[in-house]
Each structure stands twice: as C-alpha cells, then as structure tokens.
Design a protein around this motif. Structure first.
Motif, mmCIF file in Angstrom:
data_model
loop_
_atom_site.group_PDB
_atom_site.id
_atom_site.type_symbol
_atom_site.label_atom_id
_atom_site.label_comp_id
_atom_site.label_asym_id
_atom_site.label_seq_id
_atom_site.Cartn_x
_atom_site.Cartn_y
_atom_site.Cartn_z
ATOM 1 N N UNK A 94 0.842 -1.203 0.000
ATOM 2 C CA UNK A 94 0.000 0.000 0.000
ATOM 3 C C UNK A 94 0.874 1.250 0.000
ATOM 4 N N UNK A 95 1.914 1.237 0.843
ATOM 5 C CA UNK A 95 2.795 2.386 0.903
ATOM 6 C C UNK A 95 3.516 2.626 -0.404
ATOM 7 N N UNK A 152 2.475 1.695 -3.338
ATOM 8 C CA UNK A 152 1.485 2.111 -4.323
ATOM 9 C C UNK A 152 1.208 3.597 -4.193
ATOM 10 N N UNK A 153 1.093 4.084 -2.950
ATOM 11 C CA UNK A 153 0.889 5.519 -2.728
ATOM 12 C C UNK A 153 2.026 6.349 -3.239
ATOM 13 N N UNK A 154 3.259 5.830 -3.060
ATOM 14 C CA UNK A 154 4.431 6.556 -3.557
ATOM 15 C C UNK A 154 4.474 6.632 -5.055
ATOM 16 N N UNK A 155 4.020 5.561 -5.744
ATOM 17 C CA UNK A 155 4.020 5.570 -7.217
ATOM 18 C C UNK A 155 2.989 6.544 -7.765
ATOM 19 N N UNK A 156 1.908 6.802 -7.015
ATOM 20 C CA UNK A 156 0.856 7.680 -7.518
ATOM 21 C C UNK A 156 1.174 9.152 -7.328
ATOM 22 N N UNK A 157 2.144 9.463 -6.448
ATOM 23 C CA UNK A 157 2.460 10.870 -6.206
ATOM 24 C C UNK A 157 3.273 11.432 -7.354
#
Length: 223
Positions: free
Chosen positions: A215-216, A218-223
C-alpha cells in the motif's frame, strides 16, 4: 528501363549495425519491463553499451523504439497462442497460454502500460486484438467442447482475467513479485469444469506486513 525512376532495393544493415540494433532492442525490452515507459533513449544507450547517436540513427524517438519492442512482444504472444492451441490436452493448452500471458504482463511493466495506452488508439488496439483474438477464441472453444471449461465462460473473459491478475501483480511487485501466481491458479480453478484437475496454490498469500508495504509503495508511485 528508365534508370532515373528505378527503385533500388532496401539496403541491408551491415553486420555491426544489425548487432547494434538488436542490442538496442534487447536493452529497451529489459528497461521497459523493469521501469515502464518512463525511460529515455540515453538510458537505452547506456544499457546497450552503445553511443546515444547510434540509438538515434536507428530510432528517431522513443515512440519508434516502443513500437518496435511492442511489435516483437505481440509476435511472441501470437506464437504462444498458436503453441497452446496445438497442445494435445485442451485444458492444459488453455492453462499454458493463460500462464504465459499472466507471466508476461506481471514481469513487464512497459507492456502493461502500452496496452492501457492502446485503448485510446482504437486503430492499433483493433489490430492487436484481431491478431491474437481468433487463436484465443479457438483455445477457449476447444476447452469448452472438451468439457473441461465451466459453462458460460467466453474468450473475452480471459482478457479481463489476465488484466485482473496483472492488477495484483502491479500492487504486490515491490514486496512480492511472484504472488500473482497464486491468484492465477485461483482464477483457473474458478473457470474449470467439475472433474478437471485443480491448480495447486504453491505460492502463499501476502501477509499483513507485505500488504501494508505494498500500500505504501502504491501511494508513492501515484504521487
């Protein structure tokens, strides 16, 4: 003959130029697989061990190189589908192609990204679909006729199911790049007919820690 208008045959690449081109394409395939489409021709030149000018002499821009790599991948997909159709066992032929497609998508970020982009390029998407779809349809029809596939399963379902497996592969890639195999087996068990041997779940699921890490990431890839 009017020599002024005669068309010369295309020149064959010199042996060294041909080798360089293959090195460039091989390097691009590796980089697209590992990093997706956010790479540069400079990256490709460095991985291939050639000068940037050599890359630009073969490919005017990154789009041309992506197209070449993608065409090779589609050709391999078509060959894999043909081989699966020739498998003597209809069920294992279907499994063989489904596993090939899932593995290729899971291990190749660039291919997945190109496929998503193609949905906005209708003409090219249709060409890709029409090149592979007839054989996939034949694979699924053969399995259905042999009674090894659950009723109601259509060829189009398999394209969707491949993308579903690719979704978990993308999510889990930073923490567990092989867990997609578990969900591929679950999918195949869901579409098999009663009496067809089930796929073994050889890969354990993500644990709670891996889920949180994924999850972490994935969040980093979306930023």
């Amino acid at each position: 003959m009017n020599h002024a208008t005669a068309v010369s045959p295309p020149r064959r690449l010199r042996a060294d130029a041909a080798r360089n081109q293959q090195r460039i394409i091989a390097a691009a395939r590796e980089l697209f697989a590992d990093h997706g489409l956010e790479i540069t021709l400079d990256d490709v030149a460095e991985r291939a061990g050639v000068g940037v000018g050599t890359v630009y002499r073969r490919f005017a821009n990154k789009k041309e190189l992506i197209t070449e790599v993608f065409e090779q991948s589609i050709g391999e997909f078509a060959e894999a589908a043909d081989a699966a159709y020739r498998h003597p066992d209809p069920w294992f032929g279907l499994v063989e192609f489904f596993e090939y497609a899932c593995r290729h998508m899971a291990k190749n970020r660039g291919f997945s990204e190109v496929m998503l982009e193609l949905e906005d390029d209708i003409d090219r998407f249709v060409v890709v679909r029409d090149r592979i779809k007839p054989t996939v349809t034949a694979i699924v029809d053969r399995a259905r006729e042999a009674g090894v596939l659950a009723p109601g399963i259509e060829p189009s379902d398999f394209f969707a199911l491949i993308h579903m497996v690719d979704g978990i592969a993308e999510f889990a890639r930073p923490v567990n790049p092989d867990v997609w195999q578990r969900y591929m087996a679950i999918v195949l068990n869901g579409v098999r007919a009663d009496g067809t041997p089930p796929q073994q779940l050889l890969v354990p699921p993500l644990n709670d820690s891996e889920v949180e890490q994924a999850k972490g990431a994935c969040g980093g890839r979306r930023r």
